[in-house]
Design a protein around this motif. Structure first.
Motif, PDB file in Angstrom:
ATOM      1  N   LYS A  47       0.862  -1.179   0.000  1.00 36.78           N
ATOM      2  CA  LYS A  47       0.000   0.000   0.000  1.00 36.78           C
ATOM      3  C   LYS A  47       0.902   1.233   0.000  1.00 36.78           C
ATOM      4  O   LYS A  47       1.422   1.639   1.032  1.00 36.78           O
ATOM      5  CB  LYS A  47      -0.910  -0.012   1.213  1.00 36.78           C
ATOM      6  CG  LYS A  47      -1.816  -1.224   1.239  1.00 36.78           C
ATOM      7  CD  LYS A  47      -3.053  -0.973   2.037  1.00 36.78           C
ATOM      8  CE  LYS A  47      -3.884  -2.211   2.160  1.00 36.78           C
ATOM      9  NZ  LYS A  47      -4.607  -2.575   0.997  1.00 36.78           N
ATOM     10  N   THR A  48       1.119   1.782  -1.181  1.00 34.77           N
ATOM     11  CA  THR A  48       1.984   2.941  -1.319  1.00 34.77           C
ATOM     12  C   THR A  48       1.553   3.751  -2.538  1.00 34.77           C
ATOM     13  O   THR A  48       0.912   3.235  -3.452  1.00 34.77           O
ATOM     14  CB  THR A  48       3.462   2.514  -1.460  1.00 34.77           C
ATOM     15  OG1 THR A  48       4.262   3.677  -1.557  1.00 34.77           O
ATOM     16  CG2 THR A  48       3.685   1.636  -2.665  1.00 34.77           C
ATOM     17  N   ASP A  49       1.922   5.010  -2.528  1.00 37.43           N
ATOM     18  CA  ASP A  49       1.641   5.874  -3.667  1.00 37.43           C
ATOM     19  C   ASP A  49       2.845   5.964  -4.592  1.00 37.43           C
ATOM     20  O   ASP A  49       2.789   6.634  -5.613  1.00 37.43           O
ATOM     21  CB  ASP A  49       1.279   7.288  -3.182  1.00 37.43           C
ATOM     22  CG  ASP A  49      -0.036   7.297  -2.424  1.00 37.43           C
ATOM     23  OD1 ASP A  49      -0.888   6.433  -2.711  1.00 37.43           O
ATOM     24  OD2 ASP A  49      -0.202   8.158  -1.545  1.00 37.43           O
ATOM     25  N   GLU A  54      10.328   4.381  -8.395  1.00 39.46           N
ATOM     26  CA  GLU A  54      10.732   5.101  -7.182  1.00 39.46           C
ATOM     27  C   GLU A  54      11.179   4.119  -6.099  1.00 39.46           C
ATOM     28  O   GLU A  54      12.187   4.341  -5.432  1.00 39.46           O
ATOM     29  CB  GLU A  54       9.584   5.957  -6.654  1.00 39.46           C
ATOM     30  CG  GLU A  54       9.264   7.148  -7.534  1.00 39.46           C
ATOM     31  CD  GLU A  54       7.996   7.865  -7.092  1.00 39.46           C
ATOM     32  OE1 GLU A  54       7.952   9.088  -7.242  1.00 39.46           O
ATOM     33  OE2 GLU A  54       7.063   7.197  -6.606  1.00 39.46           O
ATOM     34  N   MET A  55      10.425   3.034  -5.946  1.00 40.96           N
ATOM     35  CA  MET A  55      10.786   2.042  -4.929  1.00 40.96           C
ATOM     36  C   MET A  55      12.108   1.362  -5.287  1.00 40.96           C
ATOM     37  O   MET A  55      12.946   1.116  -4.422  1.00 40.96           O
ATOM     38  CB  MET A  55       9.672   1.011  -4.781  1.00 40.96           C
ATOM     39  CG  MET A  55       8.449   1.621  -4.150  1.00 40.96           C
ATOM     40  SD  MET A  55       6.976   0.600  -3.967  1.00 40.96           S
ATOM     41  CE  MET A  55       7.437  -1.030  -4.204  1.00 40.96           C
ATOM     42  N   LYS A  56      12.330   1.081  -6.573  1.00 39.04           N
ATOM     43  CA  LYS A  56      13.572   0.456  -7.019  1.00 39.04           C
ATOM     44  C   LYS A  56      14.755   1.396  -6.775  1.00 39.04           C
ATOM     45  O   LYS A  56      15.804   0.971  -6.297  1.00 39.04           O
ATOM     46  CB  LYS A  56      13.467   0.107  -8.498  1.00 39.04           C
ATOM     47  CG  LYS A  56      14.623  -0.682  -9.029  1.00 39.04           C
ATOM     48  CD  LYS A  56      14.373  -1.076 -10.472  1.00 39.04           C
ATOM     49  CE  LYS A  56      15.535  -1.846 -11.039  1.00 39.04           C
ATOM     50  NZ  LYS A  56      15.321  -2.189 -12.445  1.00 39.04           N
TER      51      LYS A  56
END
Length: 71
Positions: A47-49, A54-56
């Motif tokens: 659960k993220t925007d 971006e996460m990588k």
């Protein structure tokens, strides 16, 4: 799988850390298809925007920070 032997000159004292980094990269390359399939299974669970890119990027930044902190 094939085997490659690479000879590299590294500064004194960096032999083990260089070898460790190369082995980690080889491990990643051997398992990247399995990793991709596992990430596809997890799609939508977090659960993220943030986007995947971006996460990588954050993951790579954290890995670099841990690497720099080890010295």
């Amino acid at each position: 799988m094939g085997e490659i032997v690479i000879r590299v000159n590294v500064p004194e004292g960096y032999e083990e850390s260089f070898k460790k980094e190369v082995e980690e990269m080889a491990k990643y390359l051997r398992n990247r298809e399995k990793l991709r399939k596992n990430m596809e299974k997890l799609f939508g669970i977090l659960k993220t925007d943030k986007t995947w890119k971006e996460m990588k990027r954050e993951m790579h930044e954290e890995r670099l920070a841990r690497y720099l902190d080890s010295y």
